[in-house]
Design a protein around this motif. Sequence first.
Motif, mmCIF file in Angstrom:
data_model
loop_
_atom_site.group_PDB
_atom_site.id
_atom_site.type_symbol
_atom_site.label_atom_id
_atom_site.label_comp_id
_atom_site.label_asym_id
_atom_site.label_seq_id
_atom_site.Cartn_x
_atom_site.Cartn_y
_atom_site.Cartn_z
ATOM 1 N N VAL A 1 0.916 -1.205 -0.086
ATOM 2 C CA VAL A 1 -0.085 0.027 -0.034
ATOM 3 C C VAL A 1 0.988 1.291 0.103
ATOM 4 O O VAL A 1 1.701 1.344 0.791
ATOM 5 N N THR A 2 0.477 2.311 -0.935
ATOM 6 C CA THR A 2 1.410 3.464 -0.913
ATOM 7 C C THR A 2 0.339 4.707 -0.555
ATOM 8 O O THR A 2 -0.857 4.589 -1.184
ATOM 9 N N VAL A 3 0.747 5.353 0.394
ATOM 10 C CA VAL A 3 -0.146 6.384 1.028
ATOM 11 C C VAL A 3 0.916 7.643 0.777
ATOM 12 O O VAL A 3 1.496 7.892 1.732
ATOM 13 N N ASP A 4 0.514 8.590 -0.435
ATOM 14 C CA ASP A 4 1.586 9.702 -0.665
ATOM 15 C C ASP A 4 0.838 10.887 -1.052
ATOM 16 O O ASP A 4 -0.139 10.760 -1.850
ATOM 17 N N ARG A 5 1.187 11.857 -0.335
ATOM 18 C CA ARG A 5 0.808 13.315 -0.561
ATOM 19 C C ARG A 5 -0.733 13.361 -0.602
ATOM 20 O O ARG A 5 -1.322 14.121 -1.189
ATOM 21 N N ASN A 6 -1.274 13.096 0.545
ATOM 22 C CA ASN A 6 -2.566 13.203 0.931
ATOM 23 C C ASN A 6 -2.832 14.359 2.066
ATOM 24 O O ASN A 6 -1.888 14.784 2.912
ATOM 25 N N TRP A 7 -4.180 15.048 2.094
ATOM 26 C CA TRP A 7 -4.471 15.821 3.027
ATOM 27 C C TRP A 7 -5.630 14.921 3.718
ATOM 28 O O TRP A 7 -6.606 14.164 3.453
ATOM 29 N N ILE A 8 -5.044 14.594 5.038
ATOM 30 C CA ILE A 8 -6.026 13.495 5.901
ATOM 31 C C ILE A 8 -6.301 14.168 7.191
ATOM 32 O O ILE A 8 -5.474 14.837 8.102
ATOM 33 N N ALA A 9 -7.527 14.018 7.660
ATOM 34 C CA ALA A 9 -8.156 14.485 8.611
ATOM 35 C C ALA A 9 -9.351 13.550 9.410
ATOM 36 O O ALA A 9 -10.090 13.204 8.584
ATOM 37 N N GLY A 10 -9.336 13.642 10.761
ATOM 38 C CA GLY A 10 -10.344 12.854 11.397
ATOM 39 C C GLY A 10 -10.461 11.438 11.571
ATOM 40 O O GLY A 10 -9.251 10.889 11.126
ATOM 41 N N ASN B 1 2.712 13.093 3.533
ATOM 42 C CA ASN B 1 1.416 13.484 3.875
ATOM 43 C C ASN B 1 0.968 14.635 4.866
ATOM 44 O O ASN B 1 1.958 14.777 5.652
ATOM 45 N N VAL B 2 -0.062 15.360 4.752
ATOM 46 C CA VAL B 2 -0.221 16.527 5.634
ATOM 47 C C VAL B 2 -1.436 16.042 6.525
ATOM 48 O O VAL B 2 -2.424 15.475 6.090
ATOM 49 N N PHE B 3 -1.296 15.721 8.094
ATOM 50 C CA PHE B 3 -2.412 15.447 8.778
ATOM 51 C C PHE B 3 -3.123 16.280 9.356
ATOM 52 O O PHE B 3 -2.138 17.181 10.229
ATOM 53 N N SER B 4 -4.035 16.895 8.921
ATOM 54 C CA SER B 4 -4.812 18.226 9.457
ATOM 55 C C SER B 4 -5.282 18.112 10.924
ATOM 56 O O SER B 4 -5.860 17.009 11.197
ATOM 57 N N THR B 5 -5.265 19.180 11.456
ATOM 58 C CA THR B 5 -5.779 19.305 12.909
ATOM 59 C C THR B 5 -7.045 19.999 12.841
ATOM 60 O O THR B 5 -7.558 20.535 13.905
#
Length: 365
Positions: free
Chosen positions: A291-300, A320-324
Amino acid sequence: MARRTGLARVAGPLLAGLLAVLLTACSGSAGSAPPTCPDSALTCPASGPTGTPGTPGTAGTASPTAATGTPTGPGAPAGGGSGASGTPAPRAACASPAACGFPDARSTGPRIPLTPHRTGNLSVRENGTVIRGWDITGSLDIYADDVTVIDTRITSANWWGVNLRPGFKGLRILHTTITAVPGKGPDNGGVDYAVSNMGTSSVEVGWCDVSVFGDALSMGQGDIHDNYVHDIAPFVNQSGEWQHTNAVISGGGNTGHLVVRHNTLLNPTGLKQGASGSIGLFADTGVVRNVTVDRNWIAGGAYALYGGATGATGIKVTNNVFSTQYHPASGGYGTVAHWNADGAGNEWRGNRLSDGRPVRPEPSP
């Protein structure tokens, strides 16, 4: 006098060059409009050649494209979770997905006017079918190879929006809105999967606007890129429990490669309403791998990312950017859980919170 004349000769070209550089730099700003492309293009933007879709609802073959240029649980607190640690990263903070170039409503969904089609729960059985320009009230159940759904809207009251049956391959869903009406689905009023891959072949989902479904994009192998997943609607399922929700979910046991690249993946579900992950890689039906998880905006979610747990191999989580925006650590209990740091081929690199702090997962117990 000669020096002053020389400066005058070069002043014009220098100014023009400076203006060109400034215009180029500004063209990628958050306020810029998404790129345009012909209505006939299968992908926009595309990194490879595009094909011309056939007539909606008829058999046709869509030319393959290299859309991305890449090969193709539980919600309770658990050990192995992590928040952010260390000092702020040198990269700038991001106020919103759009501000940092991630997909939103403007860059996803249909690009052309749509024609209403009250199909109900439609089974597609002809190889090479292309559905384009439809505003569907119903769902699509795919029993055919090389089906393309493009520039379409699907409003489903079924278990899924689009489902690929075992034994079939080549499904592509591009520039499409997939949604449902909360309270109208078959699972005690809920709806489960926007896109479901029941088979062992890869499914491509690109530039789609996805909302409402509990487990929005569900597959073990596929190419999920440039999508906007948002406004997941929590519901109590037929078992009388809050349905676990995930923007992307994989149950393990996959035989191919799952790529999740450059998406906005939002799971605003409350912790007491079944929140699971923004990306949930779970070993429910077998070991999670490739699994490749690359360059995502991730939140929640309870944790923003569930990383596959013991036995997971070939898991690459990068940049990846993990949003607050929902929780201080992106997920309600933390940023990442069940990361197998010792798994062969597993890589964690360049991930950060939206305020710039780096994220380093703790090993799974």
